[in-house]
Design an enzyme around this catalytic site. Structure first.
Site, mmCIF file in Angstrom:
data_model
loop_
_atom_site.group_PDB
_atom_site.id
_atom_site.type_symbol
_atom_site.label_atom_id
_atom_site.label_comp_id
_atom_site.label_asym_id
_atom_site.label_seq_id
_atom_site.Cartn_x
_atom_site.Cartn_y
_atom_site.Cartn_z
ATOM 1 N N GLU A 57 10.339 28.261 -4.618
ATOM 2 C CA GLU A 57 11.321 29.322 -4.431
ATOM 3 C C GLU A 57 11.953 29.671 -5.778
ATOM 4 O OE1 GLU A 57 11.877 31.101 -1.933
ATOM 5 O OE2 GLU A 57 13.851 32.015 -2.251
ATOM 6 N N SER B 48 7.311 23.788 -22.701
ATOM 7 C CA SER B 48 6.820 23.774 -21.327
ATOM 8 C C SER B 48 5.449 24.438 -21.317
ATOM 9 C CB SER B 48 7.791 24.474 -20.406
ATOM 10 O OG SER B 48 7.826 25.829 -20.745
ATOM 11 N N LEU B 49 4.870 24.537 -20.156
ATOM 12 C CA LEU B 49 3.506 25.064 -20.046
ATOM 13 C C LEU B 49 3.489 26.352 -19.253
ATOM 14 C CD1 LEU B 49 1.710 21.741 -19.049
ATOM 15 C CD2 LEU B 49 1.406 22.966 -21.202
ATOM 16 N N LYS C 237 -1.122 16.864 -13.396
ATOM 17 C CA LYS C 237 0.249 17.206 -13.779
ATOM 18 C C LYS C 237 1.165 16.415 -12.859
ATOM 19 C CE LYS C 237 3.257 21.080 -14.869
ATOM 20 N NZ LYS C 237 4.447 20.730 -14.115
ATOM 21 N N GLU D 62 5.420 11.436 -18.839
ATOM 22 C CA GLU D 62 6.198 11.696 -17.634
ATOM 23 C C GLU D 62 6.666 10.381 -17.028
ATOM 24 O OE1 GLU D 62 6.382 14.917 -17.204
ATOM 25 O OE2 GLU D 62 6.838 15.361 -15.098
ATOM 26 N N LYS E 182 -1.658 25.103 -11.151
ATOM 27 C CA LYS E 182 -0.840 24.513 -10.081
ATOM 28 C C LYS E 182 -1.578 24.472 -8.737
ATOM 29 C CE LYS E 182 3.360 24.162 -10.691
ATOM 30 N NZ LYS E 182 4.553 24.664 -11.338
ATOM 31 N N CYS F 81 12.120 15.361 33.136
ATOM 32 C CA CYS F 81 12.333 14.927 34.526
ATOM 33 C C CYS F 81 13.760 15.144 35.005
ATOM 34 C CB CYS F 81 11.946 13.464 34.679
ATOM 35 S SG CYS F 81 13.108 12.332 33.891
HETATM 36 S S1 IVH Z 1 1.800 18.701 -21.618
HETATM 37 C C1 IVH Z 1 3.110 21.467 -24.829
HETATM 38 N N1 IVH Z 1 0.679 17.220 -19.763
HETATM 39 O O1 IVH Z 1 4.913 19.509 -17.101
HETATM 40 C C2 IVH Z 1 2.648 20.660 -23.668
HETATM 41 N N2 IVH Z 1 2.832 18.100 -19.341
HETATM 42 O O2 IVH Z 1 5.624 22.484 -17.747
HETATM 43 C C3 IVH Z 1 3.739 19.972 -23.013
HETATM 44 N N3 IVH Z 1 3.781 17.427 -17.195
HETATM 45 O O3 IVH Z 1 7.628 19.251 -19.231
HETATM 46 C C4 IVH Z 1 3.438 19.296 -21.769
HETATM 47 N N4 IVH Z 1 2.093 16.182 -16.551
HETATM 48 O O4 IVH Z 1 7.125 17.276 -17.787
HETATM 49 C C5 IVH Z 1 1.755 17.927 -20.107
HETATM 50 N N5 IVH Z 1 -0.410 15.853 -18.247
HETATM 51 C C6 IVH Z 1 0.655 16.572 -18.597
HETATM 52 C C7 IVH Z 1 1.778 16.692 -17.761
HETATM 53 C C8 IVH Z 1 2.840 17.479 -18.160
HETATM 54 C C9 IVH Z 1 3.294 16.633 -16.238
HETATM 55 C C10 IVH Z 1 5.087 18.124 -17.127
HETATM 56 C C11 IVH Z 1 5.955 17.844 -18.303
HETATM 57 C C12 IVH Z 1 6.282 19.156 -18.920
HETATM 58 C C13 IVH Z 1 5.909 20.122 -17.841
HETATM 59 C C14 IVH Z 1 5.345 21.373 -18.473
#
Ligand code: IVH
Length: 791
Positions: free
Chosen positions: A37, A84-85, A128, A186, A326, A423
């Site tokens: 959401e 972040s990704l 992930k 993580e 995802k 019942c």
């Molecule tokens: S790489 C620049 N690898 O996902 C790359 N992140 O949205 C940085 N995460 O904050 C992250 N598993 O908390 C990477 N195998 C993985 C991951 C991972 C979980 C989380 C992480 C990060 C978020 C990215």
């Protein structure tokens, strides 16, 4: 209002909502809406800002990633920002990503082939994990600092807390690590750890967590690190930050080096060539997602070659060389349309949520369990609420949270019906009886029960479905639907009525023809001589599974004895605790159940009844009986002293005056014993238990005690080394209950040695003398052969 004005209003609303959600997620670890959401709101804002670039402000949540540090922790500046990704949701998003990577590396990659395909790029593939990102700084191989990601540039100093995470090395192993090495990964909680934590929180009246991610975040960001230490947190490393020193030149190379230095990395780490192999990986993990011991919300693909990563660089706060693909979200929002009540086999009336259908982790969900009314109260859920539904692993969908700020004005409280929806019988709240130290405390239970018993169609149906099931009476050919039909048409009112069914009645049932009807009649006929254990299990006594039924049958060896057994006498049985003992006793004391059992006894010929099980017969002592009375201040040792002093005679103990007692016990327990037996009810109970032991032929003074009949009588066993599953004390107790003597040293007379890890001279001696040796697993198996479980 103009279009731009409407957009401005919506943008303002979205920003304030997103800020609030960000704060709840990152600072309080208490998000009020699911991630999916949040993503939708975020994307709506992004889209609106793209349409109206003039409305973009630097403080918009779209311009900022992550969140502020919780002020209670010190600040840590990340030398290398924690990014972040970008996300891919569909296959095409992933293919677009791969195309952008190849375009970005056009100069590096070999020229395209005849089909214009070009060479494929090698990607590392990792799950992930759904936890929270953590940075660990190692100087000269020593862990010197741990930090959260925070807003990516500044995080919180959680050095003390990360040190409590069991699989984070405090010191790197081996050699060759860079002098300064920042490891990133993580911190997460396994599904099992999460379930355990919530169960214990619930028990202690603490706060429970909606999902493992919140639990991990809430546990790691504890100001009191001793709390963190008790939480089942784990770490998995997926990358690096600042480095001073040499490292391999590929991502997978680095992870493998980190692994060699003692860092936990994912077991699922793989390399893939091109988008197709990445998609294979995504699908493979997707299929195994529910079976993994931890939750993941997708997979991450990273360009493996570090020089190419540098070449590709970053766009805004996301690397161009990595992407998160995802999975469908495991939590979604929906509306609670109604709460209905279902009636189970034991009459428990349980609330079930009827939902506006919503897709959760790829499956349509329209119902979710609410467990019981305590859970309804804990969630504070009302009909009409917007709720978060979670479906993770193969667990049934659950309502995990109410989104309070979306509660409509006309939301209605959830109320237990006063009468059974099936019942019409009265529904009453069960009582929770806790027994300890000889005292009973009664409180209101979470379960409501229809008092209709087998007069309630729902209970009758469930009871019969259980009665005929394979492990119970094993009546093949009678499916759930047919049972329902038989009950609905009034052809059976009790399990015993099954034995009165006629061919004419069966052949009329849906799905039955001549042959199948004959077969069913034959199957019913064949079940007329059940073994006692099957019969007991088939009765569906609450908390009595197949194992307990077997124990009851083997030990007491007669329905008559089982029906009469007092709770205290039942607790002499292996693995039967006081609570179950009371359930069994209450079941057989109930007049309705007595009627049903009488009816069954008339149509059945129950097998396997006879002499009391030998190990059971030999299991009593006066000390044990005193112990079972739970007299305050009198433990097992006190009980033994008393038994010895009064010549193993309850009569003498009851006749004792205070001075007699005071000769053996100190003042407090002596008073306790005197006061206990001064109550007529307590004396009666003790005498009744003793009388029953005599009656069953298991009294410690009974002639009938068949000690020589014990399976290990005359044998001598030795336990050595450490046992991991069963403690040495328990192992000894179990062996003795089978008649064996347990000795401290090995000789030619020793029958068998049980050797755990660390066994030394005794094991050597056994080998020298040619004495049989079992390891713990073999030993447990042997015990199992005698019907003794591990518990
Ligand atoms: S790489 C620049 N690898 O996902 C790359 N992140 O949205 C940085 N995460 O904050 C992250 N598993 O908390 C990477 N195998 C993985 C991951 C991972 C979980 C989380 C992480 C990060 C978020 C990215």
């Amino acid at each position: 209002m103009t279009d731009a004005q409407t957009a401005a209003t919506r943008i303002a609303q979205l920003r304030s909502d997103l800020d609030q959600h960000n704060y709840r997620y990152h600072v309080l670890d208490e998000p009020s809406i699911p991630d999916a959401e949040y993503d939708r709101l975020f994307h709506e804002l992004k889209a609106l800002e793209a349409e109206h670039p003039e409305l973009v402000t630097p403080d918009s949540p779209t311009q900022r990633v992550g969140s502020l540090a919780l002020s209670a922790f010190g600040e840590v500046k990340h030398e290398v920002p924690m990014l972040s990704l970008g996300n891919a949701f569909a296959e095409d998003d992933l293919r677009d990503f791969d195309r952008r990577v190849r375009e970005g590396l056009a100069d590096e990659l070999p020229a395209g082939d005849l089909f214009g395909g070009g060479a494929s790029v090698e990607y590392s593939c990792e799950p992930k994990l759904d936890g929270l990102a953590v940075s660990l700084l190692y100087r000269d191989g020593q862990l010197v600092r741990g930090a959260t990601r925070g807003d990516g540039s500044t995080g919180e100093d959680i050095s003390v807390n990360v040190r409590t995470v069991r699989n984070i090395p405090l010191k790197l192993q081996g050699t060759g690590w860079p002098a300064v090495l920042e490891v990133r990964g993580e911190v997460f909680m396994s599904r099992a750890g999460f379930e355990r934590l919530n169960a214990s929180q619930l028990e202690q009246g603490g706060k429970t967590f909606a999902n493992p991610r919140n639990a991990a975040a809430g546990s790691l960001r504890q100001l009191d690190s001793s709390i963190t230490a008790k939480r089942p947190l784990e770490f998995c490393c997926y990358g690096i930050g600042q480095v001073q020193g040499e490292l391999p030149d590929t991502h997978v190379g680095i992870l493998n080096a980190l692994k060699a230095w003692g860092m936990p990395i994912s077991r699922e780490l793989k390399l893939a060539k091109g988008a197709d192999e990445c998609l294979d990986y995504y699908r493979d993990i997707g299929e195994r997602r529910d079976a993994l011991p931890y939750e993941i919300d997708g997979v991450v693909f990273k360009v493996n070659n570090l020089a190419w990563q540098r070449e590709l660089g970053f766009r805004a706060r996301e690397p161009r060389w990595a992407i998160a693909h995802k999975f469908p979200a495991s939590e979604e929002l929906t509306e609670l349309l109604a709460v209905e009540f279902q009636v189970g086999r034991t009459g428990a009336v349980t609330p079930v949520a009827r939902l506006r259908p919503v897709k959760v982790a790829g499956v349509m969900v329209a119902n979710a369990t609410l467990h019981n009314m305590d859970e309804v109260a804990r969630l504070g859920v009302m009909v009409g609420d917007t709720v978060i539904i979670r479906r993770a692993g193969d667990v049934i969908p659950q309502v995990v949270q109410v989104v309070l700020d979306r509660r409509p004005a006309d939301a209605k409280p959830v109320e237990v019906p006063q009468n059974c929806p099936v019942c019409g019988s009265h529904v009453e709240r069960t009582q929770l009886i806790k027994r300890s130290k000889g005292r009973e405390t009664v409180s209101e239970g979470a379960v409501y029960r229809c008092v209709g018993r087998l007069a309630c169609g729902a209970q009758l149906k469930q009871a019969i479905i259980h009665f005929v099931s394979r492990r119970a009476m094993d009546i093949e050919g009678l499916g759930d639907k047919s049972v329902e039909q038989l009950v609905d048409e009034g052809l059976i009112h009790s399990p015993a009525d099954l034995y009165k069914l006629t061919f004419e009645q069966i052949v009329e049932l849906e799905g039955f023809a001549e042959l199948s009807s004959k077969n069913l009649l034959a199957a019913i006929e064949n079940s007329r001589k059940p073994e006692l254990a099957r019969f007991i299990f088939a009765l569906g006594i609450p908390d009595v599974g197949e194992e307990t039924a077997k124990v009851l049958a083997r030990s007491l060896a007669s329905l008559q004895r089982i029906k009469q057994a007092l709770p205290e006498v039942l607790t002499y049985l292996p693995d039967v605790g006081l609570e179950v003992a009371y359930e069994i006793h209450e079941f057989f004391s109930d007049s309705h159940n007595q009627t049903v059992i009488d009816q069954l006894e008339q149509v059945l010929d129950i097998q396997g009844q006879g002499e009391l099980g030998a190990e059971y017969a030999a299991s009593t002592t006066l000390a044990g009986l005193i112990d079972k009375l739970h007299i305050a201040s009198v433990g097992p040792t006190g009980a033994k002293t008393l038994a010895a002093k009064f010549d193993e005679s309850l009569e003498k103990l009851l006749a004792a005056d205070w001075l007699d007692l005071r000769q053996t016990l100190s003042e407090k327990p002596a008073n306790a014993v005197r006061d206990f037996f001064a109550v007529a009810e307590n004396r009666d109970r003790a005498l009744k238990i003793e009388a029953q032991l005599r009656d069953f032929g298991m009294h410690w003074q009974s002639e009938k005690r068949v000690v020589e009949g014990l399976p290990l009588a005359g044998q001598t066993w030795v336990l050595t080394g450490s046992l991991e599953i069963m403690s040495r004390d328990i192992a000894k107790e179990k062996l003795e209950s089978l008649g064996a003597k347990v000795a401290g040293s090995v000789s030619a007379k020793t029958t068998c040695v049980v050797a755990g890890p660390g066994a030394g001279s005794k094991l050597a001696k056994a080998n020298e003398l040619g004495v049989k040796v079992l390891d713990e697993a073999e030993f447990l198996k042997a015990l199992e052969g005698f019907g003794i479980g591990v518990a």
